[in-house]
Write a protein that holds these residues in place. Sequence first.
Motif, PDB file in Angstrom:
ATOM      1  N   PRO A   1       0.797  -1.237   0.000  1.00  0.00           N
ATOM      2  CA  PRO A   1       0.000   0.000   0.000  1.00  0.00           C
ATOM      3  C   PRO A   1       0.826   1.282   0.000  1.00  0.00           C
ATOM      4  CG  PRO A   1      -0.099  -1.065   2.141  1.00  0.00           C
ATOM      5  CD  PRO A   1       0.612  -2.006   1.215  1.00  0.00           C
ATOM      6  N   SER A   2       2.066   1.203   0.436  1.00  0.00           N
ATOM      7  CA  SER A   2       2.891   2.417   0.415  1.00  0.00           C
ATOM      8  C   SER A   2       3.439   2.702  -0.992  1.00  0.00           C
ATOM      9  CB  SER A   2       4.043   2.309   1.416  1.00  0.00           C
ATOM     10  OG  SER A   2       4.871   1.216   1.085  1.00  0.00           O
ATOM     11  N   LEU A   3       3.403   1.705  -1.868  1.00  0.00           N
ATOM     12  CA  LEU A   3       3.905   1.869  -3.231  1.00  0.00           C
ATOM     13  C   LEU A   3       2.800   2.009  -4.271  1.00  0.00           C
ATOM     14  CD1 LEU A   3       6.725  -0.826  -3.194  1.00  0.00           C
ATOM     15  CD2 LEU A   3       6.978   1.638  -2.935  1.00  0.00           C
ATOM     16  N   PHE A   4       1.690   1.316  -4.046  1.00  0.00           N
ATOM     17  CA  PHE A   4       0.601   1.291  -5.024  1.00  0.00           C
ATOM     18  C   PHE A   4      -0.673   1.858  -4.416  1.00  0.00           C
ATOM     19  CE2 PHE A   4       3.562  -1.974  -6.349  1.00  0.00           C
ATOM     20  CZ  PHE A   4       3.715  -1.679  -7.696  1.00  0.00           C
ATOM     21  N   THR A   5      -1.296   2.735  -5.145  1.00  0.00           N
ATOM     22  CA  THR A   5      -2.527   3.363  -4.679  1.00  0.00           C
ATOM     23  C   THR A   5      -3.717   2.413  -4.825  1.00  0.00           C
ATOM     24  OG1 THR A   5      -2.887   4.312  -6.869  1.00  0.00           O
ATOM     25  CG2 THR A   5      -1.744   5.699  -5.253  1.00  0.00           C
ATOM     26  N   ALA A   6      -4.842   2.866  -4.327  1.00  0.00           N
ATOM     27  CA  ALA A   6      -6.083   2.104  -4.448  1.00  0.00           C
ATOM     28  C   ALA A   6      -6.423   1.923  -5.922  1.00  0.00           C
ATOM     29  CB  ALA A   6      -7.193   2.850  -3.719  1.00  0.00           C
ATOM     30  N   PRO A   7      -7.346   1.025  -6.239  1.00  0.00           N
ATOM     31  CA  PRO A   7      -7.754   0.836  -7.635  1.00  0.00           C
ATOM     32  C   PRO A   7      -8.256   2.137  -8.264  1.00  0.00           C
ATOM     33  CG  PRO A   7      -8.590  -0.938  -6.290  1.00  0.00           C
ATOM     34  CD  PRO A   7      -8.003   0.076  -5.356  1.00  0.00           C
ATOM     35  N   THR A   8      -8.180   2.188  -9.569  1.00  0.00           N
ATOM     36  CA  THR A   8      -8.532   3.393 -10.327  1.00  0.00           C
ATOM     37  C   THR A   8      -9.896   3.939  -9.960  1.00  0.00           C
ATOM     38  OG1 THR A   8      -7.174   2.604 -12.156  1.00  0.00           O
ATOM     39  CG2 THR A   8      -8.776   4.320 -12.653  1.00  0.00           C
ATOM     40  N   HIS A   9     -10.908   3.065  -9.921  1.00  0.00           N
ATOM     41  CA  HIS A   9     -12.260   3.558  -9.637  1.00  0.00           C
ATOM     42  C   HIS A   9     -12.349   4.217  -8.262  1.00  0.00           C
ATOM     43  CE1 HIS A   9     -12.382  -0.447  -7.807  1.00  0.00           C
ATOM     44  NE2 HIS A   9     -13.315   0.041  -7.015  1.00  0.00           N
ATOM     45  N   ALA A  10     -11.591   3.704  -7.291  1.00  0.00           N
ATOM     46  CA  ALA A  10     -11.605   4.303  -5.952  1.00  0.00           C
ATOM     47  C   ALA A  10     -10.926   5.675  -5.961  1.00  0.00           C
ATOM     48  CB  ALA A  10     -10.917   3.376  -4.950  1.00  0.00           C
TER      49      ALA A  10
ATOM     50  N   PRO B   1      -8.883  13.439 -12.412  1.00  0.00           N
ATOM     51  CA  PRO B   1      -8.682  12.352 -13.378  1.00  0.00           C
ATOM     52  C   PRO B   1      -7.303  12.394 -14.042  1.00  0.00           C
ATOM     53  CG  PRO B   1     -10.890  13.207 -13.603  1.00  0.00           C
ATOM     54  CD  PRO B   1     -10.165  14.116 -12.628  1.00  0.00           C
ATOM     55  N   ILE B   2      -6.772  13.567 -14.273  1.00  0.00           N
ATOM     56  CA  ILE B   2      -5.431  13.678 -14.873  1.00  0.00           C
ATOM     57  C   ILE B   2      -4.384  13.104 -13.922  1.00  0.00           C
ATOM     58  CG2 ILE B   2      -3.622  15.314 -15.558  1.00  0.00           C
ATOM     59  CD1 ILE B   2      -5.829  17.029 -16.786  1.00  0.00           C
ATOM     60  N   GLN B   3      -4.497  13.414 -12.648  1.00  0.00           N
ATOM     61  CA  GLN B   3      -3.550  12.893 -11.660  1.00  0.00           C
ATOM     62  C   GLN B   3      -3.676  11.379 -11.518  1.00  0.00           C
ATOM     63  OE1 GLN B   3      -5.039  15.525  -8.594  1.00  0.00           O
ATOM     64  NE2 GLN B   3      -3.075  16.602  -8.500  1.00  0.00           N
ATOM     65  N   VAL B   4      -4.917  10.885 -11.541  1.00  0.00           N
ATOM     66  CA  VAL B   4      -5.138   9.437 -11.445  1.00  0.00           C
ATOM     67  C   VAL B   4      -4.517   8.739 -12.644  1.00  0.00           C
ATOM     68  CG1 VAL B   4      -6.882   7.611 -11.458  1.00  0.00           C
ATOM     69  CG2 VAL B   4      -7.231   9.648 -10.044  1.00  0.00           C
ATOM     70  N   ARG B   5      -4.762   9.259 -13.840  1.00  0.00           N
ATOM     71  CA  ARG B   5      -4.215   8.653 -15.055  1.00  0.00           C
ATOM     72  C   ARG B   5      -2.688   8.599 -14.984  1.00  0.00           C
ATOM     73  NH1 ARG B   5      -5.153  11.754 -20.562  1.00  0.00           N
ATOM     74  NH2 ARG B   5      -3.863  13.182 -19.394  1.00  0.00           N
ATOM     75  N   LYS B   6      -2.066   9.689 -14.579  1.00  0.00           N
ATOM     76  CA  LYS B   6      -0.602   9.742 -14.492  1.00  0.00           C
ATOM     77  C   LYS B   6      -0.076   8.726 -13.477  1.00  0.00           C
ATOM     78  CE  LYS B   6       3.215  12.906 -13.639  1.00  0.00           C
ATOM     79  NZ  LYS B   6       3.607  14.276 -13.305  1.00  0.00           N
ATOM     80  N   ARG B   7      -0.708   8.679 -12.304  1.00  0.00           N
ATOM     81  CA  ARG B   7      -0.266   7.755 -11.252  1.00  0.00           C
ATOM     82  C   ARG B   7      -0.420   6.304 -11.704  1.00  0.00           C
ATOM     83  NH1 ARG B   7       2.546   7.427  -6.345  1.00  0.00           N
ATOM     84  NH2 ARG B   7       2.250   5.252  -5.798  1.00  0.00           N
ATOM     85  N   LYS B   8      -1.560   5.992 -12.316  1.00  0.00           N
ATOM     86  CA  LYS B   8      -1.807   4.617 -12.733  1.00  0.00           C
ATOM     87  C   LYS B   8      -0.881   4.192 -13.874  1.00  0.00           C
ATOM     88  CE  LYS B   8      -4.470   3.274  -9.671  1.00  0.00           C
ATOM     89  NZ  LYS B   8      -4.024   2.181  -8.803  1.00  0.00           N
ATOM     90  N   ARG B   9      -0.504   5.121 -14.729  1.00  0.00           N
ATOM     91  CA  ARG B   9       0.483   4.795 -15.777  1.00  0.00           C
ATOM     92  C   ARG B   9       1.820   4.408 -15.148  1.00  0.00           C
ATOM     93  NH1 ARG B   9      -0.582   9.590 -20.235  1.00  0.00           N
ATOM     94  NH2 ARG B   9      -2.380   8.615 -21.238  1.00  0.00           N
ATOM     95  N   LEU B  10       2.246   5.158 -14.140  1.00  0.00           N
ATOM     96  CA  LEU B  10       3.500   4.857 -13.454  1.00  0.00           C
ATOM     97  C   LEU B  10       3.429   3.514 -12.746  1.00  0.00           C
ATOM     98  CD1 LEU B  10       4.340   8.361 -11.934  1.00  0.00           C
ATOM     99  CD2 LEU B  10       5.497   7.220 -13.839  1.00  0.00           C
ATOM    100  N   GLU B  11       2.313   3.251 -12.090  1.00  0.00           N
ATOM    101  CA  GLU B  11       2.163   1.977 -11.385  1.00  0.00           C
ATOM    102  C   GLU B  11       2.148   0.807 -12.357  1.00  0.00           C
ATOM    103  OE1 GLU B  11      -1.199   2.190  -8.749  1.00  0.00           O
ATOM    104  OE2 GLU B  11      -0.295   3.809  -7.584  1.00  0.00           O
TER     105      GLU B  11
ATOM    106  N   LEU C   1       3.667   0.642 -15.199  1.00  0.00           N
ATOM    107  CA  LEU C   1       5.061   0.439 -15.626  1.00  0.00           C
ATOM    108  C   LEU C   1       5.841  -0.314 -14.554  1.00  0.00           C
ATOM    109  CD1 LEU C   1       5.953   3.867 -17.256  1.00  0.00           C
ATOM    110  CD2 LEU C   1       5.766   1.669 -18.403  1.00  0.00           C
ATOM    111  N   ALA C   2       5.590   0.001 -13.296  1.00  0.00           N
ATOM    112  CA  ALA C   2       6.285  -0.689 -12.202  1.00  0.00           C
ATOM    113  C   ALA C   2       5.889  -2.164 -12.124  1.00  0.00           C
ATOM    114  CB  ALA C   2       5.982   0.007 -10.877  1.00  0.00           C
ATOM    115  N   LEU C   3       4.658  -2.458 -12.474  1.00  0.00           N
ATOM    116  CA  LEU C   3       4.188  -3.846 -12.411  1.00  0.00           C
ATOM    117  C   LEU C   3       4.641  -4.683 -13.604  1.00  0.00           C
ATOM    118  CD1 LEU C   3       0.569  -3.236 -11.137  1.00  0.00           C
ATOM    119  CD2 LEU C   3       2.416  -4.389  -9.899  1.00  0.00           C
ATOM    120  N   VAL C   4       4.965  -4.023 -14.691  1.00  0.00           N
ATOM    121  CA  VAL C   4       5.364  -4.758 -15.893  1.00  0.00           C
ATOM    122  C   VAL C   4       6.800  -5.083 -15.828  1.00  0.00           C
ATOM    123  CG1 VAL C   4       5.634  -4.649 -18.393  1.00  0.00           C
ATOM    124  CG2 VAL C   4       3.649  -3.637 -17.309  1.00  0.00           C
TER     125      VAL C   4
END
Length: 111
Positions: free
Chosen positions: A78-87, A96-106, A108-111
Motif C-alpha cells: 500500500p505504500s507503493l501502489f494506490t487504491a484501484p482506479t475507480h476508488a 482524473p489527470i492525476q489518477v491517469r498519471k499515477r496509474k500509468r506509473l504503477e 510500468l512498475a508492475l510490468v
Amino acid sequence: PFFSEGINMAFHDVAILDQCLARHKGDRHSALEAYSKIRGPESVALVEMSRSLYTPGQERSGALFWHRLELLAHKFFPSLFTAPTHALLQSPDMSPIQVRKRKRLEKLALV
C-alpha cells in the motif's frame, strides 16, 4: 462508462462553471472558454482511462487482469501502489489527470 463517474463529473462541471461565470461576470463567452480550459483535459483523461479498459468486440479479460493486479498490489504494497482506479476517481483528492498519471506509473512498475 466503466467508472460510474458520470454524475460526479456533472457535479464538478456545475461547480467549475459556476466559478467561471462568477469570475467573468456578464461575459459568458470568456466564462465558457475558461471552463473549457479547466474541464476539457479532465474529461479527456477520464474518457481515455475508460476506453483503455474495453474495446468493443474484444474480450474484457485483460481489463479484469489489470484490475485484480491493481487490487493485489495495493493490498500487499500500500505504500507503493494506490487504491484501484475507480476508488481514486471517487476521491476528491485526485483529479482524473492525476489518477491517469499515477496509474500509468504503477502499471510500468508492475510490468
